[in-house]
Motif scaffolding. Structure first.
Motif, PDB file in Angstrom:
ATOM      1  N   UNK A  60       0.817  -1.219   0.000  1.00 30.88           N
ATOM      2  CA  UNK A  60       0.000   0.000   0.000  1.00 30.88           C
ATOM      3  C   UNK A  60       0.851   1.270   0.000  1.00 30.88           C
ATOM      4  N   UNK A  61       2.117   1.145  -0.325  1.00 32.74           N
ATOM      5  CA  UNK A  61       3.020   2.285  -0.270  1.00 32.74           C
ATOM      6  C   UNK A  61       2.624   3.340  -1.312  1.00 32.74           C
ATOM      7  N   UNK A  62       2.523   4.574  -0.854  1.00 28.78           N
ATOM      8  CA  UNK A  62       2.202   5.666  -1.763  1.00 28.78           C
ATOM      9  C   UNK A  62       3.452   6.066  -2.551  1.00 28.78           C
ATOM     10  N   UNK A  63       3.267   6.662  -3.712  1.00 28.46           N
ATOM     11  CA  UNK A  63       4.420   7.154  -4.468  1.00 28.46           C
ATOM     12  C   UNK A  63       5.234   8.185  -3.667  1.00 28.46           C
ATOM     13  N   UNK A  64       4.573   8.989  -2.854  1.00 26.58           N
ATOM     14  CA  UNK A  64       5.277  10.002  -2.059  1.00 26.58           C
ATOM     15  C   UNK A  64       6.184   9.346  -1.015  1.00 26.58           C
ATOM     16  N   UNK A  65       5.682   8.314  -0.339  1.00 29.72           N
ATOM     17  CA  UNK A  65       6.490   7.604   0.653  1.00 29.72           C
ATOM     18  C   UNK A  65       7.639   6.883  -0.035  1.00 29.72           C
ATOM     19  N   UNK A  66       7.368   6.268  -1.187  1.00 31.16           N
ATOM     20  CA  UNK A  66       8.413   5.557  -1.937  1.00 31.16           C
ATOM     21  C   UNK A  66       9.525   6.513  -2.356  1.00 31.16           C
ATOM     22  N   UNK A  67       9.158   7.720  -2.780  1.00 30.79           N
ATOM     23  CA  UNK A  67      10.166   8.707  -3.182  1.00 30.79           C
ATOM     24  C   UNK A  67      11.030   9.113  -1.988  1.00 30.79           C
ATOM     25  N   UNK A  68      10.417   9.304  -0.836  1.00 28.42           N
ATOM     26  CA  UNK A  68      11.166   9.642   0.380  1.00 28.42           C
ATOM     27  C   UNK A  68      12.095   8.488   0.760  1.00 28.42           C
ATOM     28  N   UNK A  69      11.599   7.287   0.724  1.00 27.66           N
ATOM     29  CA  UNK A  69      12.404   6.119   1.073  1.00 27.66           C
ATOM     30  C   UNK A  69      13.605   5.974   0.135  1.00 27.66           C
TER      31      UNK A  69
END
Length: 89
Positions: free
Chosen positions: A70-79
């Motif tokens: 369920x990872x959002x694109x915004x969280x993935x970019x931060x990670x």
């Protein structure tokens, strides 16, 4: 059977970063905070990784946590940004 793998936390202090990197990290954190994972999904999946990012700012602490399914694109970019900038040099 269940197993948990915990990796050693890595810290990144924005005061040690170039100004442009610190600004980009701030932008990514702000965007990830404003984009929560979809509701109605528990985010559990067999063998899914869960990531927790703790942000300390102005005496407060915020924990952002998401899982692969369920990872959002915004969280993935931060990670991705954190993995790139906290890698050993």
């Amino acid at each position: 059977m269940a197993a948990a793998v915990r990796r050693r936390p890595q810290a990144l202090d924005t005061s040690t970063l170039p100004e442009t990197d610190a600004a980009e990290l701030t932008r990514l954190v702000t965007t990830a905070e404003a984009t929560p994972p979809p509701t109605g999904s528990d985010g559990l999946a067999r063998d899914a990784m869960t990531y927790a990012i703790t942000v300390e700012d102005n005496g407060g602490t915020t924990v952002l946590e998401q899982s692969d399914p369920t990872m959002t694109p915004a969280f993935a970019a931060l990670l991705r940004w954190l993995k790139t900038h906290s890698a050993p040099r």
